[in-house]
Design a protein around this motif. Structure first.
Motif, mmCIF file in Angstrom:
data_model
loop_
_atom_site.group_PDB
_atom_site.id
_atom_site.type_symbol
_atom_site.label_atom_id
_atom_site.label_comp_id
_atom_site.label_asym_id
_atom_site.label_seq_id
_atom_site.Cartn_x
_atom_site.Cartn_y
_atom_site.Cartn_z
ATOM 1 N N ALA A 119 74.509 44.285 29.888
ATOM 2 C CA ALA A 119 73.879 43.493 28.827
ATOM 3 C C ALA A 119 72.438 43.940 28.599
ATOM 4 C CB ALA A 119 73.926 42.013 29.178
ATOM 5 N N ALA A 120 71.752 44.297 29.676
ATOM 6 C CA ALA A 120 70.388 44.823 29.553
ATOM 7 C C ALA A 120 70.380 46.107 28.738
ATOM 8 C CB ALA A 120 69.787 45.068 30.936
ATOM 9 N N LEU A 121 71.341 46.986 29.004
ATOM 10 C CA LEU A 121 71.441 48.230 28.233
ATOM 11 C C LEU A 121 71.665 47.943 26.757
ATOM 12 C CD1 LEU A 121 73.627 50.820 30.181
ATOM 13 C CD2 LEU A 121 71.205 50.989 29.609
ATOM 14 N N GLY A 122 72.524 46.964 26.463
ATOM 15 C CA GLY A 122 72.811 46.616 25.073
ATOM 16 C C GLY A 122 71.577 46.112 24.347
ATOM 17 N N ASN A 306 76.275 37.341 22.399
ATOM 18 C CA ASN A 306 77.442 37.801 23.149
ATOM 19 C C ASN A 306 77.771 39.266 22.909
ATOM 20 O OD1 ASN A 306 77.887 35.307 24.336
ATOM 21 N ND2 ASN A 306 79.198 34.590 22.676
ATOM 22 N N GLY A 307 77.127 39.888 21.912
ATOM 23 C CA GLY A 307 77.395 41.291 21.624
ATOM 24 C C GLY A 307 76.681 42.254 22.541
ATOM 25 N N ALA A 308 75.741 41.769 23.344
ATOM 26 C CA ALA A 308 74.966 42.663 24.210
ATOM 27 C C ALA A 308 75.855 43.378 25.222
ATOM 28 C CB ALA A 308 73.868 41.886 24.932
ATOM 29 N N GLY A 309 76.820 42.661 25.793
ATOM 30 C CA GLY A 309 77.662 43.246 26.821
ATOM 31 C C GLY A 309 78.526 44.377 26.317
ATOM 32 N N VAL A 310 79.172 44.177 25.191
ATOM 33 C CA VAL A 310 80.091 45.197 24.696
ATOM 34 C C VAL A 310 79.327 46.416 24.155
ATOM 35 C CG1 VAL A 310 80.357 44.356 22.313
ATOM 36 C CG2 VAL A 310 82.288 45.433 23.478
ATOM 37 N N LEU A 311 78.148 46.183 23.556
ATOM 38 C CA LEU A 311 77.327 47.310 23.096
ATOM 39 C C LEU A 311 76.735 48.082 24.267
ATOM 40 C CD1 LEU A 311 75.565 45.900 19.931
ATOM 41 C CD2 LEU A 311 76.810 48.054 20.072
ATOM 42 N N GLY A 312 76.272 47.352 25.276
ATOM 43 C CA GLY A 312 75.753 48.027 26.450
ATOM 44 C C GLY A 312 76.822 48.830 27.161
ATOM 45 N N ALA A 313 78.040 48.296 27.178
ATOM 46 C CA ALA A 313 79.145 49.031 27.779
ATOM 47 C C ALA A 313 79.419 50.323 27.025
ATOM 48 C CB ALA A 313 80.403 48.154 27.806
ATOM 49 N N ALA A 314 79.390 50.250 25.697
ATOM 50 C CA ALA A 314 79.581 51.464 24.893
ATOM 51 C C ALA A 314 78.479 52.482 25.197
ATOM 52 C CB ALA A 314 79.589 51.123 23.412
ATOM 53 N N ARG A 315 77.262 51.985 25.378
ATOM 54 C CA ARG A 315 76.143 52.885 25.693
ATOM 55 C C ARG A 315 76.361 53.591 27.032
ATOM 56 N NH1 ARG A 315 73.270 56.213 26.578
ATOM 57 N NH2 ARG A 315 71.081 56.574 26.072
ATOM 58 N N LEU A 316 76.980 52.884 27.982
ATOM 59 C CA LEU A 316 77.303 53.509 29.265
ATOM 60 C C LEU A 316 78.144 54.758 29.108
ATOM 61 C CD1 LEU A 316 78.367 50.775 31.870
ATOM 62 C CD2 LEU A 316 76.385 52.291 31.984
ATOM 63 N N ALA A 317 79.044 54.722 28.111
ATOM 64 C CA ALA A 317 79.961 55.845 27.909
ATOM 65 C C ALA A 317 79.217 57.116 27.510
ATOM 66 C CB ALA A 317 81.012 55.496 26.859
ATOM 67 N N LEU A 318 78.023 56.970 26.960
ATOM 68 C CA LEU A 318 77.225 58.140 26.587
ATOM 69 C C LEU A 318 76.656 58.845 27.806
ATOM 70 C CD1 LEU A 318 75.112 57.206 23.431
ATOM 71 C CD2 LEU A 318 76.841 58.991 23.630
ATOM 72 N N ASN A 319 76.609 58.135 28.929
ATOM 73 C CA ASN A 319 76.016 58.715 30.144
ATOM 74 C C ASN A 319 76.979 59.672 30.846
ATOM 75 O OD1 ASN A 319 73.809 57.140 29.639
ATOM 76 N ND2 ASN A 319 74.375 55.526 31.056
#
Length: 319
Positions: A119-122, A306-319
């Motif tokens: 969520a922090a990443l999002g 509530n969108g922070a988690g799913v967006l942050g998760a997508a950002r993880l995939a870039l790593n």
């Protein structure tokens, strides 16, 4: 920047949210499924695999169209091994090999992290953090969680416990925390903590107050009731919010003095109190922060909900 898509998965105890995004975080498809925690959570990972494969097919795509999957999960996450331990709200009593199982089932690379970190990443990527390289996120819900991004990197620490802002001690003689220590921020600034503070202060308060009357009548209150009453001028509720804001401002100032982020972002259910809460927390943040931190670090409200988690998760995939 890659042209491939990203898949974000936000695993929760009740609902699992999914999104397909572009590499710059534009959500193109969203959906969710119920999280089936029966049989010690044995259905959770297979359900996630089935849902991803179903939607890839539904949108007439194939695994090669994706950079990978990012996922946020409750519990203790071993980022390198891709395992989850101690996610009791998922009924996972043993270590789960989430990364290996989902990669085998989808033929896509998976990166997984703790849900508060995700969520922090999002919020940092597409929300109030404005993609700044130094952002601290604190989420005020049933408990208090957090995530720290420094120089564009999510910090984990030696055992994955970096960002445990809820367990910053703000009162050594305070309430007993579930972690076994006394006076953790979580005991006073979570949704349950706000109610605890209100109950204690109501016992000592002798004036007129709607929340005191509610408690004296044996009825339940919530953090929302406390904040709404304070906004409406209830004198006891105002004192409760001031005390909560004091402890939260103190903790965030200590984090600010340690990290000097560009933004400290407040999210979670309690943050629904909005500017009323933020401004009071900021007052105490500035009181306790080092001069240079006070002038360069800004306290903000989260914007993604509530969108922070799913967006942050997508950002993880870039790593």
């Amino acid at each position: 920047m890659t042209d491939q898509k990203l898949i974000g998965v936000d695993l929760g105890g009740t609902t699992t949210k999914f999104a397909i995004t572009t590499a710059d975080g534009e959500i193109q498809q969203r959906w969710s499924i119920d999280t089936n925690v029966l049989d010690e959570g044995a259905h959770i990972v297979p359900d996630i695999i089935d849902s991803i494969n179903e939607h890839i097919s539904l949108y007439q795509m194939k695994p090669e169209d994706f950079e990978g999957i990012g996922m946020g999960s409750p519990g203790s996450v071993d980022v390198k091994a891709g395992t989850v331990t101690g996610a009791y709200n998922l009924n996972w009593k043993t270590t789960q090999n989430v990364k290996a199982d989902i990669e085998a089932g989808t033929h896509l690379a998976l990166t997984i992290d703790n849900d508060a970190n995700v969520a922090a990443l999002g919020e940092r990527w597409r929300g109030a953090g404005e993609n700044e390289p130094d952002v601290v996120f604190v989420t005020l819900g049933t408990g208090v969680g957090g995530g720290v991004i420094a120089d564009g990197r999510l910090l984990h620490g030696v055992a994955g416990s970096a960002g445990e802002i809820g367990h910053v001690c703000v009162d050594p003689h305070g309430y007993l925390c579930t972690c076994g220590n006394h006076g953790c921020l979580e005991t006073v600034a979570s949704a349950t903590g706000v109610v605890r503070v209100a109950r204690e202060m109501a016992e000592e308060y002798s004036g007129n107050s709607s929340i005191k009357k509610t408690l004296d009548d044996g009825d339940e209150i919530s953090s929302k009731i406390v904040f709404d009453a304070a906004k409406n001028g209830d004198p006891l509720a105002i004192k409760v919010v001031d005390r909560v804001s004091y402890f939260l401002g103190l903790a965030l100032a200590n984090v600010g003095n340690t990290m000097n982020p560009r933004y400290v972002v407040i999210g979670g259910g309690v943050s629904a109190a909005g500017e009323f809460l933020r401004s009071q927390v900021e007052k105490y943040f500035k009181q306790f922060a080092f001069t240079n931190v006070r002038e360069t670090t800004e306290v903000r409200l989260a914007t993604l909900g509530n969108g922070a988690g799913v967006l942050g998760a997508a950002r993880l995939a870039l790593n």
